[in-house]
Structures are given as structure tokens and as C-alpha cells.
Design a protein around this motif. Structure first.
Motif, PDB file in Angstrom:
ATOM      1  N   LYS A  33       0.833  -1.206   0.000  1.00 12.90           N
ATOM      2  CA  LYS A  33       0.000   0.000   0.000  1.00 12.90           C
ATOM      3  C   LYS A  33       0.866   1.254   0.000  1.00 12.90           C
ATOM      4  O   LYS A  33       0.593   2.210  -0.708  1.00 12.90           O
ATOM      5  CB  LYS A  33      -0.941  -0.002   1.207  1.00 12.90           C
ATOM      6  N   TYR A  51       4.947  -3.931  -7.437  1.00 17.36           N
ATOM      7  CA  TYR A  51       4.354  -5.100  -6.792  1.00 17.36           C
ATOM      8  C   TYR A  51       5.340  -6.249  -6.769  1.00 17.36           C
ATOM      9  O   TYR A  51       6.368  -6.230  -7.439  1.00 17.36           O
ATOM     10  CB  TYR A  51       3.016  -5.495  -7.437  1.00 17.36           C
ATOM     11  N   LYS A 104      -6.090 -14.571 -10.731  1.00 15.33           N
ATOM     12  CA  LYS A 104      -6.802 -13.328 -11.060  1.00 15.33           C
ATOM     13  C   LYS A 104      -8.264 -13.365 -10.615  1.00 15.33           C
ATOM     14  O   LYS A 104      -8.868 -12.329 -10.385  1.00 15.33           O
ATOM     15  CB  LYS A 104      -6.717 -13.034 -12.556  1.00 15.33           C
ATOM     16  N   LYS A 107      -9.785 -11.537  -7.356  1.00 16.91           N
ATOM     17  CA  LYS A 107      -9.858 -10.074  -7.283  1.00 16.91           C
ATOM     18  C   LYS A 107     -11.042  -9.561  -6.451  1.00 16.91           C
ATOM     19  O   LYS A 107     -10.868  -8.663  -5.625  1.00 16.91           O
ATOM     20  CB  LYS A 107      -9.894  -9.466  -8.687  1.00 16.91           C
ATOM     21  N   TRP A 110     -10.143  -9.572  -2.765  1.00 20.82           N
ATOM     22  CA  TRP A 110      -9.099  -8.640  -2.339  1.00 20.82           C
ATOM     23  C   TRP A 110      -9.523  -7.183  -2.508  1.00 20.82           C
ATOM     24  O   TRP A 110      -9.008  -6.310  -1.821  1.00 20.82           O
ATOM     25  CB  TRP A 110      -7.807  -8.866  -3.127  1.00 20.82           C
ATOM     26  N   ARG A 111     -10.421  -6.932  -3.433  1.00 17.27           N
ATOM     27  CA  ARG A 111     -10.751  -5.548  -3.787  1.00 17.27           C
ATOM     28  C   ARG A 111     -12.159  -5.127  -3.382  1.00 17.27           C
ATOM     29  O   ARG A 111     -12.732  -4.233  -3.984  1.00 17.27           O
ATOM     30  CB  ARG A 111     -10.590  -5.354  -5.298  1.00 17.27           C
ATOM     31  N   GLY A 113     -15.203  -6.688  -3.553  1.00 14.42           N
ATOM     32  CA  GLY A 113     -16.310  -6.980  -4.462  1.00 14.42           C
ATOM     33  C   GLY A 113     -17.605  -7.247  -3.706  1.00 14.42           C
ATOM     34  O   GLY A 113     -17.596  -7.516  -2.503  1.00 14.42           O
TER      35      GLY A 113
END
Length: 194
Positions: A33, A51, A104, A107, A110-111, A113
């Protein structure tokens, strides 16, 4: 060689591989971050991609991208690969599949959703993991010893466990075999994951 990782990220696969091969290496965690290493270095000065994983070789060359790093390690330390020619291509095929079809797909977890996105992703992940479950006929993906592909799949199975995704039963046995390996235990401890 210096290996940069973030605890629990996909870089865990390369970290395990290095311990499995018995390589002498330095490692340093990265706060993704803030883009700062544990030593306070701006990670963007190491790789502008920002990353992990990243490996700085002894000659200063920097390698990034999980598939490339894992392929490099399998080439340098043959016990982590499955051979040359078509065998190497099969290993790359497995790494690409794990990266593009399984990794993938996490996601939404982790994000942030939506619940619907997470449910759809979980179903997709299990379906994609089934490819390996249905073809698993040995102790590991390619025989009686683990390869870098096993370690990458291990990471995604760890994520599945974290998010309550029920991986196929055949892969759970593989996951437990991998989790019991000294190199995996050492890496999980080094990354503060156990």
C-alpha cells in the motif's frame, strides 16, 4: 540474490521455492500500500511496477512477474522444475493457468467486491481448480516431488481457505502435503503467517 515479497501474496510461491531449493538468499517484505520495504526503501526504486515478487540478482538484474520468477527458479534449481523441452512448456502452461484462471479470479475478495461478485468468483475458482484435481494422479502436480507450480497452486489454495472457498477434495490432500513440507513451514513462519 535478494527476494522481495509481501506476506501471503503470490510471492509466497517463490519464497517457498527458494527455501525448498536450499538457496542462500536475502529477503525483505514490502508494504504494497505504501510501496515501502521493511528497511524503509521506496519499492518503486527497485521495480517501477510496484508489486511483488521481485528478485534482485547478484549482478543487479531485477526479475519481476510471478511466472517469470518461478520459471527462473525452476531453471536455476532443477529440483523445482520438471525438465526441459515439452516438460518445461507443460510447467509454464500450469503456471500460466494458475495465474490467469485462478489467481486473477480472487480479485473480488481482495478488492471489496459485492457478495454476488464473490459468489461468482468462488464458483469460477473451484471450477478452474478442478482441472488440476481431475488430472492429479501422483503426489504432486508433475510427479513425486513438488515443482514451482505446486507452490503457486498452494498459495491460491491458501487464499481459498482464507475466503471459505471449498476447493476440490483431491487438491485438499495436495494442500496438506505441501503445508507439511519443512520449506513451506519455514516460509509461513518467515512471513508471519503461522
Amino acid at each position: 540474490m535478494k527476494f522481495y515479497y509481501c506476506p501471503g501474496a503470490c510471492s509466497l510461491a517463490g519464497h517457498i521455492a527458494l527455501f525448498e531449493a536450499g538457496v542462500v538468499f536475502e529477503s525483505e517484505s514490502v508494504d504494497l500500500k505504501r510501496k515501502v520495504t521493511a528497511g524503509g526503501v521506496d519499492f518503486n526504486t527497485i521495480t517501477s511496477k510496484g508489486y511483488v515478487p521481485a528478485i534482485v540478482l547478484d549482478d543487479g538484474e531485477v526479475l519481476t512477474e510471478n511466472i517469470a520468477v518461478l520459471d527462473f527458479l525452476a531453471q536455476q534449481y532443477p529440483q523445482l522444475g520438471i525438465g526441459d523441452g515439452l516438460s518445461r512448456t507443460r510447467l509454464l502452461e500450469a503456471l500460466a493457468y494458475i495465474s490467469t484462471e485462478i489467481h486473477k479470479s480472487f480479485k473480488p475478495f481482495w478488492r471489496g467486491g459485492s457478495d454476488a461478485d464473490k459468489a461468482a468468483a468462488a464458483e469460477y475458482i473451484v471450477k478452474r481448480m478442478s482441472y488440476f484435481a481431475d488430472s492429479l494422479q501422483t503426489e504432486y502436480l508433475f510427479g513425486d516431488s513438488p515443482s514451482v507450480a505446486d507452490f503457486y497452486l498452494f498459495v491460491t489454495m491458501m487464499w481459498a481457505e482464507k475466503f471459505g472457498i471449498a476447493a476440490p477434495a483431491q487438491l485438499l490432500a495436495l494442500y496438506e502435503r505441501l503445508k507439511a513440507r519443512p520449506a513451506v513451514q519455514r516460509t509461513l513462519e518467515a512471513e508471519g503467517l503461522r
